[in-house]
Design a protein around this motif. Structure first.
Motif, PDB file in Angstrom:
ATOM      1  N   TYR A  67      43.560  37.115  41.503  1.00 49.76           N
ATOM      2  CA  TYR A  67      42.149  36.867  41.224  1.00 49.76           C
ATOM      3  C   TYR A  67      41.865  35.379  41.263  1.00 49.76           C
ATOM      4  O   TYR A  67      42.668  34.569  40.785  1.00 49.76           O
ATOM      5  N   ASP A  68      40.714  35.016  41.829  1.00 49.46           N
ATOM      6  CA  ASP A  68      40.450  33.592  41.990  1.00 49.46           C
ATOM      7  C   ASP A  68      39.223  33.075  41.272  1.00 49.46           C
ATOM      8  O   ASP A  68      39.047  31.865  41.152  1.00 49.46           O
ATOM      9  N   TYR A  69      38.351  33.945  40.784  1.00 54.40           N
ATOM     10  CA  TYR A  69      37.210  33.483  39.990  1.00 54.40           C
ATOM     11  C   TYR A  69      37.364  34.034  38.583  1.00 54.40           C
ATOM     12  O   TYR A  69      37.496  35.239  38.399  1.00 54.40           O
ATOM     13  N   TRP A  70      37.288  33.138  37.604  1.00 59.67           N
ATOM     14  CA  TRP A  70      37.571  33.488  36.218  1.00 59.67           C
ATOM     15  C   TRP A  70      36.462  33.037  35.290  1.00 59.67           C
ATOM     16  O   TRP A  70      35.784  32.030  35.547  1.00 59.67           O
ATOM     17  N   GLY A  71      36.315  33.767  34.202  1.00 56.49           N
ATOM     18  CA  GLY A  71      35.449  33.329  33.130  1.00 56.49           C
ATOM     19  C   GLY A  71      36.218  32.464  32.143  1.00 56.49           C
ATOM     20  O   GLY A  71      37.420  32.235  32.295  1.00 56.49           O
ATOM     21  N   GLN A  72      35.517  32.025  31.100  1.00 60.66           N
ATOM     22  CA  GLN A  72      36.121  31.127  30.124  1.00 60.66           C
ATOM     23  C   GLN A  72      36.839  31.876  29.009  1.00 60.66           C
ATOM     24  O   GLN A  72      37.576  31.276  28.236  1.00 60.66           O
ATOM     25  N   GLY A  73      36.617  33.172  28.930  1.00 61.78           N
ATOM     26  CA  GLY A  73      37.289  33.997  27.936  1.00 61.78           C
ATOM     27  C   GLY A  73      36.478  34.209  26.684  1.00 61.78           C
ATOM     28  O   GLY A  73      35.609  33.414  26.327  1.00 61.78           O
ATOM     29  N   THR A  74      36.764  35.323  26.015  1.00 63.49           N
ATOM     30  CA  THR A  74      36.129  35.633  24.735  1.00 63.49           C
ATOM     31  C   THR A  74      37.209  36.153  23.793  1.00 63.49           C
ATOM     32  O   THR A  74      38.054  36.967  24.187  1.00 63.49           O
ATOM     33  N   GLN A  75      37.189  35.679  22.557  1.00 69.22           N
ATOM     34  CA  GLN A  75      38.234  36.014  21.595  1.00 69.22           C
ATOM     35  C   GLN A  75      37.979  37.382  20.972  1.00 69.22           C
ATOM     36  O   GLN A  75      36.861  37.662  20.505  1.00 69.22           O
ATOM     37  N   TYR A 131      32.726  42.982  44.627  1.00 74.63           N
ATOM     38  CA  TYR A 131      34.111  42.555  44.428  1.00 74.63           C
ATOM     39  C   TYR A 131      34.853  43.457  43.452  1.00 74.63           C
ATOM     40  O   TYR A 131      34.252  44.073  42.564  1.00 74.63           O
ATOM     41  N   ALA A 132      36.162  43.495  43.648  1.00 71.67           N
ATOM     42  CA  ALA A 132      37.009  44.072  42.616  1.00 71.67           C
ATOM     43  C   ALA A 132      36.989  43.140  41.407  1.00 71.67           C
ATOM     44  O   ALA A 132      37.110  41.924  41.557  1.00 71.67           O
ATOM     45  N   ILE A 133      36.836  43.730  40.243  1.00 68.28           N
ATOM     46  CA  ILE A 133      36.755  42.959  39.002  1.00 68.28           C
ATOM     47  C   ILE A 133      37.844  43.422  38.053  1.00 68.28           C
ATOM     48  O   ILE A 133      38.072  44.626  37.893  1.00 68.28           O
ATOM     49  N   GLY A 134      38.485  42.459  37.448  1.00 74.93           N
ATOM     50  CA  GLY A 134      39.538  42.785  36.496  1.00 74.93           C
ATOM     51  C   GLY A 134      39.258  42.201  35.127  1.00 74.93           C
ATOM     52  O   GLY A 134      38.568  41.188  34.998  1.00 74.93           O
ATOM     53  N   ALA A 190      37.221  37.918  39.246  1.00 76.37           N
ATOM     54  CA  ALA A 190      36.826  38.550  40.495  1.00 76.37           C
ATOM     55  C   ALA A 190      37.856  38.243  41.577  1.00 76.37           C
ATOM     56  O   ALA A 190      38.347  37.119  41.673  1.00 76.37           O
ATOM     57  N   ASP A 191      38.132  39.259  42.381  1.00 75.19           N
ATOM     58  CA  ASP A 191      39.056  39.128  43.507  1.00 75.19           C
ATOM     59  C   ASP A 191      38.217  38.982  44.766  1.00 75.19           C
ATOM     60  O   ASP A 191      37.562  39.938  45.194  1.00 75.19           O
ATOM     61  N   SER A 192      38.223  37.787  45.368  1.00 73.32           N
ATOM     62  CA  SER A 192      37.360  37.524  46.513  1.00 73.32           C
ATOM     63  C   SER A 192      38.009  37.893  47.843  1.00 73.32           C
ATOM     64  O   SER A 192      37.406  37.702  48.902  1.00 73.32           O
ATOM     65  N   ARG A 193      39.229  38.419  47.808  1.00 72.56           N
ATOM     66  CA  ARG A 193      39.894  38.783  49.068  1.00 72.56           C
ATOM     67  C   ARG A 193      39.200  40.000  49.680  1.00 72.56           C
ATOM     68  O   ARG A 193      38.649  40.834  48.980  1.00 72.56           O
ATOM     69  N   PRO A 194      39.266  40.138  51.016  1.00 72.30           N
ATOM     70  CA  PRO A 194      38.663  41.314  51.675  1.00 72.30           C
ATOM     71  C   PRO A 194      39.556  42.538  51.534  1.00 72.30           C
ATOM     72  O   PRO A 194      40.195  42.968  52.489  1.00 72.30           O
ATOM     73  N   VAL A 195      39.630  43.099  50.327  1.00 74.55           N
ATOM     74  CA  VAL A 195      40.573  44.174  50.046  1.00 74.55           C
ATOM     75  C   VAL A 195      39.996  45.555  50.255  1.00 74.55           C
ATOM     76  O   VAL A 195      40.675  46.559  50.060  1.00 74.55           O
ATOM     77  N   GLY A 196      38.700  45.629  50.615  1.00 75.07           N
ATOM     78  CA  GLY A 196      38.093  46.935  50.798  1.00 75.07           C
ATOM     79  C   GLY A 196      37.505  47.471  49.515  1.00 75.07           C
ATOM     80  O   GLY A 196      37.602  46.855  48.460  1.00 75.07           O
TER      81      GLY A 196
END
Length: 128
Positions: free
Chosen positions: A115-123, A32-35, A98-104
């Motif tokens: 983006y549709d899957y996210w973490g809880q964050g870190t300060q 997946y593409a990750i941001g 993470a971007d779960s779309r089929p973007v190649g």
């Protein structure tokens, strides 16, 4: 249920460095593409960096170019963000997503809305 987990945040002085890591137990980040995104108090969430599934496309926000580096470690199933020359304006909660779309294999976006899957964050706090 896909769950991303960020680690590596903390308090650092002006000019210091931190390395953030994004892990996803049971989920292959390499597919997946990750941001990486950040949100400071009273501000909207903004894109910091992203990397496509093939590592062929990497994006950095202008505010972090030359200071931050995104990378994958497929053996560890992590996506890391090396942050150098930190300044107080970098203070925020940092999220990976993470971007779960089929973007190649050669696409990633700096827009958090895609983006549709996210973490809880870190300060991350940078003191002057």
């Amino acid at each position: 249920q896909v769950q991303l987990v960020e680690s590596g945040g903390g308090l650092v002085q002006l000019g210091g460095s931190l390395r953030l890591s994004c892990a996803a137990p049971g989920f292959t980040l390499g597919d997946y593409a990750i941001g990486w995104f950040r949100q400071a108090p009273g501000k909207e969430r903004e894109g910091v960096s992203c990397i496509s599934s093939s590592d062929g496309r990497i994006y950095y926000a202008d505010s972090v170019k030359g200071r931050f580096t995104i990378s994958r470690d497929n053996a560890k199933n992590t996506v890391d963000l090396q942050m150098n020359s930190l300044i107080p304006e970098d203070t925020a909660v940092y999220y990976c997503a993470a971007d779960s779309r089929p973007v190649g294999d050669y696409y990633c976006s700096g827009s958090p809305a895609l983006y549709d899957y996210w973490g809880q964050g870190t300060q991350v706090t940078v003191s002057s």
